[in-house]
Design a protein around this motif. Structure first.
Motif, PDB file in Angstrom:
ATOM      1  N   HIS A  30      -5.568   2.891  -8.420  1.00 26.09           N
ATOM      2  CA  HIS A  30      -4.908   1.792  -7.704  1.00 26.09           C
ATOM      3  C   HIS A  30      -3.617   2.292  -7.063  1.00 26.09           C
ATOM      4  N   HIS A  39      -1.317   2.563  -3.113  1.00 26.14           N
ATOM      5  CA  HIS A  39      -1.141   2.116  -1.716  1.00 26.14           C
ATOM      6  C   HIS A  39      -0.233   3.118  -1.016  1.00 26.14           C
ATOM      7  N   LYS A  43     -11.866  -4.817  -2.550  1.00 27.86           N
ATOM      8  CA  LYS A  43     -10.879  -5.718  -3.154  1.00 27.86           C
ATOM      9  C   LYS A  43     -10.727  -6.977  -2.304  1.00 27.86           C
ATOM     10  N   TYR A  64      -1.855 -14.963  -1.309  1.00 33.95           N
ATOM     11  CA  TYR A  64      -1.366 -14.721   0.056  1.00 33.95           C
ATOM     12  C   TYR A  64      -2.153 -15.496   1.114  1.00 33.95           C
ATOM     13  N   HIS A 102      -7.760  -9.516  -6.820  1.00 38.05           N
ATOM     14  CA  HIS A 102      -6.363  -9.867  -7.080  1.00 38.05           C
ATOM     15  C   HIS A 102      -6.389 -11.347  -7.421  1.00 38.05           C
ATOM     16  N   THR A 113       3.657  -7.760  -7.373  1.00 41.02           N
ATOM     17  CA  THR A 113       2.797  -8.904  -7.631  1.00 41.02           C
ATOM     18  C   THR A 113       1.521  -8.472  -8.318  1.00 41.02           C
ATOM     19  N   CYS A 147       3.173   1.336  -4.954  1.00 39.32           N
ATOM     20  CA  CYS A 147       3.384   0.757  -3.625  1.00 39.32           C
ATOM     21  C   CYS A 147       4.901   0.785  -3.380  1.00 39.32           C
TER      22      CYS A 147
HETATM   23  N1  DUC Z   1      -1.334  -6.476  -4.855  1.00 33.51           N
HETATM   24  C1  DUC Z   1      -1.542  -5.221  -5.061  1.00 33.51           C
HETATM   25  O1  DUC Z   1      -2.531  -4.858  -5.676  1.00 33.51           O
HETATM   26  N2  DUC Z   1      -0.682  -4.309  -4.620  1.00 33.51           N
HETATM   27  C2  DUC Z   1       0.476  -4.615  -3.893  1.00 33.51           C
HETATM   28  C3  DUC Z   1       0.688  -6.030  -3.633  1.00 33.51           C
HETATM   29  C4  DUC Z   1      -0.315  -6.936  -4.206  1.00 33.51           C
HETATM   30  O2  DUC Z   1      -0.213  -8.123  -4.113  1.00 33.51           O
END
Ligand code: DUC
Ligand code: ZN
Ligand code: ZN
Length: 460
Positions: A58, A60, A149, A154, A182, A287, A316
């Motif tokens: 995991h 980014h 994913k 959001y 998520h 998050t 991230c």
């Molecule tokens: N979810 C993630 O997995 N990474 C960064 C931000 C988020 O909401």
């Protein structure tokens, strides 16, 4: 080119043994006591553990977020990962709305090709399925990207509805893929965020207070129900609370193929960190958010009881100066994410093995073997066995290491664990038989990290 690792203690998920390892080319060719071959390079691992390279599923890297980009790219991020004993990552490629998944994949290939120091694969973030999603999912899986994913949070950008999640679960499982979710209730959270801002509550801690554990647990429960209906396996990313953990436990008790991931930030950090003065709390905005301290022990318990399958980082990174500051007057504008790719093995070793919460074998399982299995990389990655890639970490359990932003290798101006003392460190790291770190010194002159086409996930 052959290389011999002698006198170490080999730790795999299944066993502990005192054997030597012969590496020929990229691969491990022999594992036996007391191998003697003249005239080849020898690494003496006496007093050290010899473990399979870490697999962080995991990350980014080079990820755009609004007008900024996560600070580590495939060069700096993979180098930092190697310093912490990780030799494989799976990064998240993002398909934005209106874009085909193939296009997103090509874009992420361009970011990584020729830059990575360790091997890498991709998951595909899906924000809409589009008309040809059946074909697209099949193509992407064929291209070696066997997991997807989706976001339940959001709204307006990444969030998808239950119908999309259900379709994705159904179609991807038909082709052997795995859906990662998520799980946070995005609509509920949005209302809470609006209310907080209207009341003038703008500081970083409101990021956590507007996303309470219930918003995570409700989403996890819904996700498991959808997966059960679709008869599909499900992987819940970044579990942060005991409430969400209980839902995963319940799913497992019902014999559903539900898998759980947590991250070091949920095992080591808490709401006290996001409440630090002088806006320092912004360093801990990611998050799902940090929780009250008692959730940490519940998650460790989840690890012990195999409710948690994997510990990944969700690396991230955004700088405190310049990036996190964007939310100085509004917590909802603080870029979500924290750095961690370099410290996962350290933290799990210290908090897990040294604190006697888990065995050495379980440590290896959590950070290497289980993620490699789940995401279709085993036995090439994630273990020390004949024929496996020679991704090997020599781990010195007696080397003290104090985590610090001054000495870490991540390209970010703070470390969430600054000052934490770790007894244990990766000293020598091999990627496919090549030494990239020797006694703590960088040797990786060539960026010979390659893209890994993954097999279909093995969730058992
Ligand atoms: N979810 C993630 O997995 N990474 C960064 C931000 C988020 O909401
Ligand atoms: Zn997420
Ligand atoms: Zn993430």
């Amino acid at each position: 080119m052959a290389l011999l690792i002698k006198n170490g203690t080999i730790i795999t998920a299944e066993s502990t043994s005192q054997k030597d390892i012969l590496i020929e080319g990229d691969k491990i060719s022999r594992i036996e006591p007391n191998i003697i071959i003249d005239g080849i390079e020898i690494i003496n691992a006496i007093g050290k553990y010899v473990i399979p390279g870490g697999v962080d599923v995991h990350t980014h890297l080079d990820m755009p977020l609004g007008d900024i980009v996560s600070r580590d790219d495939f060069e700096t991020g993979t180098r930092a990962a190697a310093f912490g004993g990780t030799t494989t990552i799976i990064d998240y490629a993002t398909q934005t709305r209106g874009m085909r998944m193939q296009e997103a994949l090509e874009h992420w290939h361009r970011k990584a090709t020729g830059k990575a120091f360790i091997d890498y694969g991709f998951h595909m973030i899906v924000t809409e399925l589009g008309n040809s999603f059946d074909e697209d999912i099949k193509d992407i899986i064929r291209a070696g990207v066997t997991s997807f994913k989706l976001f339940m949070a959001y709204p307006g950008s990444l969030m998808v509805g239950d119908e999309t999640i259900f379709q994705a679960l159904k179609i991807s499982s038909e082709y052997g893929g795995l859906i990662c979710l998520h799980a946070e209730d995005g609509n509920d959270i949005d209302i809470r965020v609006k209310q907080a801002l209207e009341a003038g509550n703008i500081s970083p801690k409101y990021h956590a207070l507007t996303r309470p554990p219930s918003t995570e647990a409700i989403a996890v429960k819904r996700a498991i129900e959808l997966a059960a209906k679709a008869k599909a396996p499900l992987y819940i990313v970044h579990i942060s609370s005991s409430d969400a953990l209980k839902e995963v436990e319940h799913g497992k008790q019902m014999n559903l193929p539900v898998l759980g991931e947590t991250c070091p930030q949920y095992l080591f950090l808490s709401i006290d960190d996001i409440d630090r003065p002088n806006f320092e709390g912004a360093k801990y905005v990611f998050t799902p958010p940090v929780r009250e301290r008692d959730h940490q022990e519940a998650l460790w318990q989840g690890i012990k009881l195999n409710i948690i399958d994997v510990v990944a980082t969700d690396h991230c990174p955004f700088n405190f100066i310049g990036d996190k500051e964007l939310g100085h007057d509004n917590f909802s504008k603080i870029p979500n994410g924290g750095p961690g790719i370099e410290n996962r093995l350290h933290l799990l070793f210290e908090g897990g093995v040294n604190k006697k919460r888990i065995s050495l074998n379980r440590w290896v399982d959590l950070v290497s073997t289980r993620p490699a299995k789940i995401f279709g990389l085993f036995p090439r990655k994630g273990t020390i066995s004949i024929g496996s890639d020679a991704d090997i970490v020599i781990w010195d359990p007696n080397k003290e290491h104090i985590i610090s932003a001054r000495t870490h290798h991540m390209r970010v101006d703070y470390n969430m664990y600054d000052g934490t003392k770790i007894m244990g460190d990766a000293t020598t790291v091999l990627l496919r038989g090549k030494i990239i770190i020797s006694e703590g010194k960088w040797q990786g002159r060539l960026k010979h990290g390659t893209f890994l086409t993954r097999k279909t996930p093995n969730i058992r």
